[in-house]
Scaffold this active site. Structure first.
Site, mmCIF file in Angstrom:
data_model
loop_
_atom_site.group_PDB
_atom_site.id
_atom_site.type_symbol
_atom_site.label_atom_id
_atom_site.label_comp_id
_atom_site.label_asym_id
_atom_site.label_seq_id
_atom_site.Cartn_x
_atom_site.Cartn_y
_atom_site.Cartn_z
ATOM 1 N N LYS A 35 -25.682 58.060 -12.471
ATOM 2 C CA LYS A 35 -26.366 57.221 -13.467
ATOM 3 C C LYS A 35 -25.356 56.283 -14.140
ATOM 4 O O LYS A 35 -24.139 56.468 -13.987
ATOM 5 C CB LYS A 35 -27.058 58.118 -14.492
ATOM 6 C CG LYS A 35 -26.115 59.015 -15.275
ATOM 7 C CD LYS A 35 -26.871 60.098 -16.038
ATOM 8 C CE LYS A 35 -25.914 61.010 -16.770
ATOM 9 N NZ LYS A 35 -26.596 62.165 -17.396
ATOM 10 N N ARG A 128 -34.911 67.558 -25.079
ATOM 11 C CA ARG A 128 -34.711 66.133 -24.803
ATOM 12 C C ARG A 128 -35.752 65.667 -23.794
ATOM 13 O O ARG A 128 -36.559 64.807 -24.082
ATOM 14 C CB ARG A 128 -33.283 65.915 -24.304
ATOM 15 C CG ARG A 128 -32.875 64.471 -24.234
ATOM 16 C CD ARG A 128 -31.429 64.302 -23.806
ATOM 17 N NE ARG A 128 -31.180 64.738 -22.439
ATOM 18 C CZ ARG A 128 -30.027 64.537 -21.787
ATOM 19 N NH1 ARG A 128 -29.029 63.906 -22.392
ATOM 20 N NH2 ARG A 128 -29.865 64.951 -20.540
ATOM 21 N N TYR A 242 -5.043 41.178 -36.642
ATOM 22 C CA TYR A 242 -6.044 41.120 -37.710
ATOM 23 C C TYR A 242 -5.723 42.092 -38.834
ATOM 24 O O TYR A 242 -5.228 43.201 -38.590
ATOM 25 C CB TYR A 242 -7.424 41.464 -37.157
ATOM 26 C CG TYR A 242 -8.073 40.330 -36.378
ATOM 27 C CD1 TYR A 242 -8.318 39.095 -36.983
ATOM 28 C CD2 TYR A 242 -8.436 40.511 -35.051
ATOM 29 C CE1 TYR A 242 -8.909 38.063 -36.272
ATOM 30 C CE2 TYR A 242 -9.035 39.487 -34.329
ATOM 31 C CZ TYR A 242 -9.262 38.259 -34.947
ATOM 32 O OH TYR A 242 -9.855 37.246 -34.252
ATOM 33 N N MET A 295 -10.997 41.558 -29.709
ATOM 34 C CA MET A 295 -12.052 41.551 -28.697
ATOM 35 C C MET A 295 -11.470 41.464 -27.280
ATOM 36 O O MET A 295 -11.916 42.165 -26.374
ATOM 37 C CB MET A 295 -12.996 40.374 -28.936
ATOM 38 C CG MET A 295 -14.190 40.367 -27.997
ATOM 39 S SD MET A 295 -15.222 38.899 -28.180
ATOM 40 C CE MET A 295 -15.933 39.152 -29.796
HETATM 41 C C1 LIG Z 1 -25.929 63.310 -17.040
HETATM 42 C C2 LIG Z 1 -26.624 64.494 -16.506
HETATM 43 C C3 LIG Z 1 -26.006 65.327 -15.567
HETATM 44 C C4 LIG Z 1 -24.539 65.202 -15.220
HETATM 45 O O1 LIG Z 1 -23.824 65.708 -16.328
HETATM 46 P P1 LIG Z 1 -22.235 65.763 -16.361
HETATM 47 O O2 LIG Z 1 -21.938 66.464 -17.635
HETATM 48 O O3 LIG Z 1 -21.758 64.355 -16.356
HETATM 49 O O4 LIG Z 1 -21.789 66.520 -15.174
HETATM 50 C C5 LIG Z 1 -26.761 66.342 -14.988
HETATM 51 N N1 LIG Z 1 -28.055 66.530 -15.346
HETATM 52 C C6 LIG Z 1 -28.675 65.773 -16.271
HETATM 53 C C7 LIG Z 1 -30.087 66.052 -16.622
HETATM 54 C C8 LIG Z 1 -27.983 64.731 -16.887
HETATM 55 O O5 LIG Z 1 -28.593 63.978 -17.818
#
Ligand SMILES: *Cc1c(COP(=O)(O)O)cnc(C)c1O
Length: 349
Positions: A35, A128, A242, A295
């Site tokens: 992801k 969640r 800055y 930045m």
């Molecule tokens: C992001 C996620 C993972 C992977 O988690 P990591 O801690 O990065 O290994 C697995 N399952 C779900 C549902 C997630 O949201």
């Protein structure tokens, strides 16, 4: 080109996948979570490399993210979408052969009648995403009859092995799924490291693949090297950057380098006066980051170097994503996914 180079070591990535794979029994499949564009590393390249290393199942957060994975993996690769399915996603799911994880009774009712592939996500305590135990129990027969590709849940505290919620979620998951023949999955990176009880049929590591905690034995995957765009001498009492945040206590040589908070190197990294917490590395030699992070630029004290470097490294085996995260008051996941689009991304096979 005066932008920083972000190098992604695909061999380290696949080594990390294999190292996590051997933590579970041969009967347990090791998937990969890609992801957020493969945690900032490029979902297409990452999934192609992991697929060649043996990964057959991938997970993304949103349907749109699955397209790059589909285009870079063999046709029989399974690609699951954590966030499930809304009307807008349906065409993308179908067109790219992506499998939604159904999270609500409405999604279950809709999808189990279509004959399309699906998985189910259960809530075991994180609150969640996923079906609550009572929702699952009410729909159990309907779900099982429709043959889910996976039944999964997610641990909230797996990076803390002694947290009591791990065992509670484990018990809840078993209570809901014992006796069912569908493949089951509970463990991300942290859960994979909790041991065999947590592995079920499939583990789904993410951050550990990319070199981040809690997989402390991971090989670093991402490195960042930054061009020096100007150097100067700063006299005693003069300030840098800055808010005049840093003052020279000796005649100093400074380097201005071409990376900043727009590149995910958050301003927080430069907010420390006495104990500077981030270094730039000239080879193995640390040079302190001084003053505020701008930045597009960071200033570095190179007084103690015996040469003017052309580049300085901020992410290196000497200073990992987790070191940077600690300095910035965040986690490695956020560093990785914040690195941004401006880098010259280079893949090392
Ligand atoms: C992001 C996620 C993972 C992977 O988690 P990591 O801690 O990065 O290994 C697995 N399952 C779900 C549902 C997630 O949201």
């Amino acid at each position: 080109m005066a932008v920083a180079t972000l190098t992604i070591d695909l061999t380290a990535l696949t080594d990390n996948w294999r190292a996590l794979d051997v933590k579970s029994a041969p009967s347990v499949q090791t998937a990969a979570v890609v992801k957020a564009d493969g945690y900032g590393c490029g979902a297409g390249r990452v999934s192609a490399a992991l697929s060649k290393a043996g990964a057959k199942t991938f997970f993304v957060a949103a349907a749109e993210e699955g397209i790059a994975v589909r285009q870079n993996t063999p046709n029989d690769t399974k690609i699951f979408v954590f966030s499930g399915c809304c009307d807008a996603d349906h065409q993308i799911l179908k067109a790219n052969n992506l499998i939604p994880l159904l999270n609500s009774p409405e999604q279950v009712n809709h999808f189990t009648s279509t004959g399309e592939k699906f998985g189910v996500q259960l809530d075991t305590g994180m609150n969640r995403l996923g079906l609550e135990p009572n929702e699952f129990n009410a729909l159990r027969d309907q779900i099982i009859t429709a043959d889910p590709q996976i039944i999964m849940s997610h641990l909230a505290c797996a990076d803390e092995p002694n947290h009591p919620q791990n065992a509670q979620q484990h018990a809840s998951f078993r209570e809901m799924t014992d006796g069912l023949t569908a493949p089951k999955s509970l463990a991300a990176t942290g859960g994979t490291l909790l041991g065999a009880d947590y592995h079920f049929d499939l583990t789904r590591p993410g951050v550990g693949l990319y070199g981040g905690a809690p997989f402390t034995d991971a090989k670093p995957v991402v490195s960042v090297s930054v061009p020096v765009i100007q150097t100067r001498i700063v006299e005693i009492g003069e300030t840098v950057g800055y808010a005049a945040f840093w003052t020279a206590k000796r005649t100093s040589k400074t380097a201005t380098i071409a990376v900043g908070y727009a590149d995910g190197l958050t301003r927080q990294m430069g907010n420390h006066t006495n104990d500077h917490r981030v270094n730039l590395y000239a080879g193995g030699t640390p040079c302190p980051l001084i003053g505020r992070v701008s930045m597009d630029m960071i200033t570095v004290d190179i007084t103690d170097l015996d040469h003017i470097p052309t580049h300085l490294d901020i992410l290196t085996p000497h200073q990992t994503v987790d070191d940077l995260a600690n300095a910035a008051g965040t986690i490695g996941y956020e560093i990785l996914t914040s690195l941004g689009a401006r880098y010259n991304r280079v893949y090392k096979a």
